[in-house]
Design an enzyme around this catalytic site. Structure first.
Site, PDB file in Angstrom:
ATOM      1  N   GLU A  89      81.344  83.089  11.558  1.00 19.41           N
ATOM      2  CA  GLU A  89      82.014  82.330  10.500  1.00 19.41           C
ATOM      3  C   GLU A  89      81.136  81.134  10.144  1.00 19.41           C
ATOM      4  OE1 GLU A  89      86.439  80.645   9.698  1.00 19.41           O
ATOM      5  OE2 GLU A  89      85.302  79.569  11.225  1.00 19.41           O
ATOM      6  N   SER A 135      89.829  80.723  25.006  1.00 16.57           N
ATOM      7  CA  SER A 135      90.312  80.583  23.629  1.00 16.57           C
ATOM      8  C   SER A 135      90.343  81.925  22.914  1.00 16.57           C
ATOM      9  CB  SER A 135      89.422  79.608  22.850  1.00 16.57           C
ATOM     10  OG  SER A 135      89.505  78.314  23.371  1.00 16.57           O
TER      11      SER A 135
END
Length: 253
Positions: A152, A62
């Site tokens: 994040e 990813s």
């Protein structure tokens, strides 16, 4: 496969493993920070603002797909500069006020560097999505160096998380078949997001009213007795009588 290519493969595997581990360590460190905040909050306020947390690491596949889409440099430095959500943590809170309380607690930690903030609560996305996003750099101490690793953090209420989870599932089914989501469903999803927001406001108001009632109903005798002891990690400690008498004498002067 010749010996050189085998050695190259081993070296690359070692480097990417170490690279991914720094993000895993950053998540571990952040989870510990959040747990400390929760325990301190519970001891001082007898209230836990966090329902649960969830962490995840992007897979190498990813990461490289996102790097390719964004046109980043195909190197570890290029990945760090371009892909900011390799490590992600989601913090689910009870109420909207808890979101900002947790956010401020994290911002006040001097060794955390806030790289960016997006407030989708005050400014929801067009589809109705709400959440508070923080990009923070966490110091990670390794055997031979210290690294600043980006994480994040998404902070949202239970209602926001429920809506986002179902919205993702609906879009995933349409994306699998390369189909566009019908406009009617998009409008209903937006209305559902507004209903979730209204529910958050109503539950927060009820919570505030219940807290006021509890404070009014608390007996002064029970309150006085509770103030004579502290509880840490489910263990009770009585405050020294001599200290209480000293404080009482100081109040009397």
């Amino acid at each position: 496969m010749n010996q050189l290519s085998m050695n190259d493969l081993k070296r690359f595997k070692h480097e990417i493993t170490r690279f991914m581990m720094t993000y895993k360590f950053a998540l571990d460190a952040m989870e510990t920070r959040v747990e400390i905040l929760v325990q301190e909050f519970e001891m001082l306020h007898e209230y836990n603002p966090i329902e649960h947390t969830k962490s995840r690491l992007k897979s190498p596949e990813s990461i490289f797909h996102k790097l390719s889409r964004k046109g980043g440099d195909m190197s570890f430095d290029g990945i760090k500069a371009c892909v900011k959500d390799i490590a992600g943590m989601r913090i689910t809170c009870s109420f909207v006020s808890d979101i900002y309380a947790i956010s401020n607690m994290l911002k006040n930690q001097s060794d955390l560097k806030v790289l960016g903030e997006k407030d989708y609560i005050k400014h929801p996305k067009p589809n109705g999505y709400q959440s508070l996003h923080l990009l923070v750099e966490v110091p990670v101490h390794l055997t031979d160096r210290q690294e600043s690793v980006c994480i994040e953090i998404q902070i949202r209420t239970i209602a926001m998380d429920f809506w986002a989870s179902l919205e993702h599932k609906i879009f995933y089914k349409f994306n699998e078949g390369n189909q566009a989501v019908p406009a009617r469903l998009l409008e209903e999803l937006k209305q559902a997001a507004m209903a979730a927001s209204a529910l958050d406001l109503q539950m927060e108001r009820l919570h505030a009213e219940i807290e006021e009632i509890k404070e009014e109903q608390t007996s002064s005798i029970l309150a006085s007795d509770a103030l004579n002891k502290i509880v840490i990690n489910n263990q009770q400690f009585a405050l020294p009588q001599a200290l209480l008498e000293l404080l009482s004498d100081d109040d009397g002067k």
